[in-house]
Design an enzyme around this catalytic site. Structure first.
Site, short mmCIF file in Angstrom:
data_model
loop_
_atom_site.label_atom_id
_atom_site.label_comp_id
_atom_site.label_asym_id
_atom_site.label_seq_id
_atom_site.Cartn_x
_atom_site.Cartn_y
_atom_site.Cartn_z
N ARG A 1 7.22 7.49 -10.54
CA ARG A 1 6.44 8.12 -11.62
C ARG A 1 4.97 8.31 -11.26
O ARG A 1 4.37 9.34 -11.52
CB ARG A 1 6.51 7.25 -12.88
CG ARG A 1 7.80 7.38 -13.65
CD ARG A 1 7.79 6.41 -14.81
NE ARG A 1 7.61 5.05 -14.33
CZ ARG A 1 8.60 4.24 -13.99
NH1 ARG A 1 9.84 4.66 -14.08
NH2 ARG A 1 8.37 3.02 -13.55
N ILE A 2 4.37 7.27 -10.65
CA ILE A 2 2.93 7.36 -10.35
C ILE A 2 2.69 8.42 -9.28
O ILE A 2 1.82 9.29 -9.42
CB ILE A 2 2.38 5.97 -9.92
CG1 ILE A 2 2.47 5.00 -11.10
CG2 ILE A 2 0.93 6.10 -9.42
CD1 ILE A 2 2.15 3.55 -10.76
N ASP B 1 10.25 9.26 0.88
CA ASP B 1 10.88 8.30 -0.03
C ASP B 1 12.37 8.30 0.29
O ASP B 1 13.10 9.20 -0.14
CB ASP B 1 10.63 8.69 -1.49
CG ASP B 1 11.18 7.65 -2.45
OD1 ASP B 1 12.15 6.95 -2.09
OD2 ASP B 1 10.67 7.54 -3.58
N ALA C 1 -1.23 0.74 -4.70
CA ALA C 1 0.11 0.24 -5.04
C ALA C 1 0.19 -1.27 -4.85
O ALA C 1 0.09 -2.03 -5.81
CB ALA C 1 1.14 0.97 -4.21
N ARG C 2 0.37 -1.71 -3.62
CA ARG C 2 0.48 -3.14 -3.33
C ARG C 2 -0.19 -3.45 -2.00
O ARG C 2 -0.04 -2.68 -1.04
CB ARG C 2 1.95 -3.57 -3.24
CG ARG C 2 2.52 -3.99 -4.56
CD ARG C 2 1.87 -5.28 -5.08
NE ARG C 2 2.31 -5.63 -6.40
CZ ARG C 2 1.77 -5.20 -7.55
NH1 ARG C 2 0.75 -4.38 -7.54
NH2 ARG C 2 2.23 -5.60 -8.71
N ASP D 1 -7.31 -0.43 -3.51
CA ASP D 1 -7.41 -1.16 -4.77
C ASP D 1 -6.67 -2.49 -4.66
O ASP D 1 -6.80 -3.35 -5.51
CB ASP D 1 -6.81 -0.32 -5.91
CG ASP D 1 -6.90 -1.03 -7.27
OD1 ASP D 1 -8.01 -1.47 -7.62
OD2 ASP D 1 -5.86 -1.17 -7.94
N GLU E 1 -5.12 -11.54 -2.20
CA GLU E 1 -6.01 -11.32 -3.34
C GLU E 1 -6.29 -12.66 -4.04
O GLU E 1 -5.39 -13.48 -4.11
CB GLU E 1 -5.37 -10.34 -4.33
CG GLU E 1 -5.19 -8.95 -3.73
CD GLU E 1 -4.58 -7.94 -4.69
OE1 GLU E 1 -4.31 -8.28 -5.86
OE2 GLU E 1 -4.37 -6.80 -4.27
N HIS F 1 -8.10 -4.46 -7.55
CA HIS F 1 -6.77 -4.35 -8.20
C HIS F 1 -6.90 -3.99 -9.68
O HIS F 1 -6.45 -4.74 -10.56
CB HIS F 1 -5.98 -5.65 -8.01
CG HIS F 1 -4.49 -5.46 -8.18
ND1 HIS F 1 -3.56 -6.20 -7.51
CD2 HIS F 1 -3.77 -4.61 -8.96
CE1 HIS F 1 -2.34 -5.83 -7.86
NE2 HIS F 1 -2.45 -4.85 -8.75
N GLY G 1 -5.88 -0.92 -11.01
CA GLY G 1 -5.08 0.27 -11.34
C GLY G 1 -4.67 0.31 -12.81
O GLY G 1 -4.74 1.35 -13.45
N ALA G 2 -4.23 -0.82 -13.33
CA ALA G 2 -3.74 -0.85 -14.71
C ALA G 2 -4.82 -1.34 -15.68
O ALA G 2 -4.53 -1.56 -16.85
CB ALA G 2 -2.52 -1.76 -14.79
C1 MLT Z 1 1.23 -3.74 -11.78
O1 MLT Z 1 2.08 -4.08 -10.96
O2 MLT Z 1 1.52 -3.54 -12.96
C2 MLT Z 1 -0.19 -3.55 -11.38
O3 MLT Z 1 -0.41 -3.77 -10.04
C3 MLT Z 1 -1.17 -4.23 -12.26
C4 MLT Z 1 -1.28 -5.71 -12.14
O4 MLT Z 1 -0.66 -6.36 -11.34
O5 MLT Z 1 -2.04 -6.27 -12.91
#
Ligand code: MLT
Length: 328
Positions: free
Chosen positions: A151-152, A171, A240-241, A265, A270, A289, A291-292
């Site tokens: 989706r992202i 992918d 992403a990760r 990010d 971390e 980090h 993103g959200a």
């Molecule tokens: C997630 O996996 O939803 C994002 O990386 C956000 C987070 O881990 O806080």
């Protein structure tokens, strides 16, 4: 009534939703030692983000009392899914809530990279007016390679196309039709993606297969110029990760000019070590980090995870189960 502990914070609305439904909510974070000593056995459910780690030993220490783990977000790499499944604990997440926020952060990093926004800002604060050397390039006319096409990535691809980019993806799990419908070129071989793209953005999960998938050798394959021959350099973004981009390889590629800019990010470890060499590199910029981390995403994440945890506790069908196929 269930006892639910929330260890990494959650929106007030989501806490109220759980309480309104008769659940007792405890907002508390625990040390690694407390988690290992079985403090979670007092609860029916736990809601975590990425900070709380739930490895096998912690899951086993819950002694069969914990029934549900809610991951307020997408990635579940901080939870040992096999151990949770063996212990009969359902793991649910909130995979849709942060999509738009991560899309927007990715585009922000792409733009910040090619227009030297962080670098210019660092210079300004030192009294430098470096107009000429901050000349950038446009995204338009360049090729963006998306690793993973969920989706992202699809959201990023749509914005990138609107800005005039050619969008490619690698992918291995994607039905070709999905890429075709999005006018995206699907590559079977990840090396071909790197050979075709001046900009790479990561959107897959961290697995054994994707660990250090973005490495020095692959970055060296990138063309450094657009299809019309404009020297735009090569650019890497990862929202992403951590661990998918090999940070040592990235540093080497930046040092040698193989890569012109990199924006992360997420990091392999971390919070990132303040002494990490990437943080001192002029062509690197990063975020912690986030993103959200928008008001909208956190509100949606909270509500979604609260509903999913309650559905799971009540034995109802859950919209986002992660390990239902593994549960014994
Ligand atoms: C997630 O996996 O939803 C994002 O990386 C956000 C987070 O881990 O806080």
């Amino acid at each position: 009534m269930a006892k639910i502990v929330v260890t990494d914070g959650m929106s007030k609305d989501a806490v109220r939703l759980l309480e309104k439904n008769g659940h007792e909510v405890t907002l508390q974070s625990f040390s690694k030692e407390e988690l290992l000593q079985g403090c979670l056995s007092d609860f029916d459910a736990i809601i975590v983000r990425s900070a709380t780690k739930l490895p096998k030993e912690v899951i086993e220490s819950t002694g069969g009392n914990l029934r549900v783990i809610g991951r307020a977000g997408v990635g579940v790499d901080n939870i040992d899914l096999a151990a949770a499944s063996d212990a009969g604990i359902a793991v649910v997440n909130a995979p849709l809530a942060s999509t738009q926020s991560v899309v927007e952060l990715t585009i922000a990093h792409l733009l910040a990279s090619i227009r030297h926004i962080s670098k210019s800002d660092r210079g300004l604060r030192l009294g430098k007016w470096e107009k000429k050397i901050m000349t950038g390039t446009e995204l338009s006319g360049k090729s963006l390679g998306l690793i993973g096409f969920g989706r992202i990535a699809q959201g990023v691809g749509m914005v990138a196309q609107a800005m005039g980019m050619d969008v490619h993806t690698y992918d291995p799990y994607l039905p070709p039709k999905v890429a075709r419908n999005q006018s995206t070129r699907l590559h079977k071989d990840v090396d071909d993606l790197f050979k075709s793209c001046t900009h790479i953005s990561v959107h897959c999960n961290l697995t054994d297969e994707t660990h250090h998938l973005v490495n020095y050798e692959r970055m060296k394959l990138m063309p450094g110029k657009s299809r019309l021959g404009l020297k735009c350099g090569n650019h890497i973004v990862n929202c992403a990760r951590g661990g998918i981009v090999d940070e040592d390889g990235l540093l080497q590629a930046l040092d040698e000019g193989v890569i012109s800019s990199a924006a992360l990010d997420v990091f392999e470890h971390e919070p990132v070590d303040p002494e990490h060499e990437l943080l001192n590199h002029a062509d690197f910029h990063g975020t912690p980090h986030i993103g959200a981390a928008t008001i909208e995403a956190q509100s949606r994440v909270g509500t979604d995870i609260a509903k999913n945890v309650m559905d799971s506790l009540n034995g109802r069908a859950v919209k986002a189960t992660v390990n239902s196929h593994l549960l014994k």
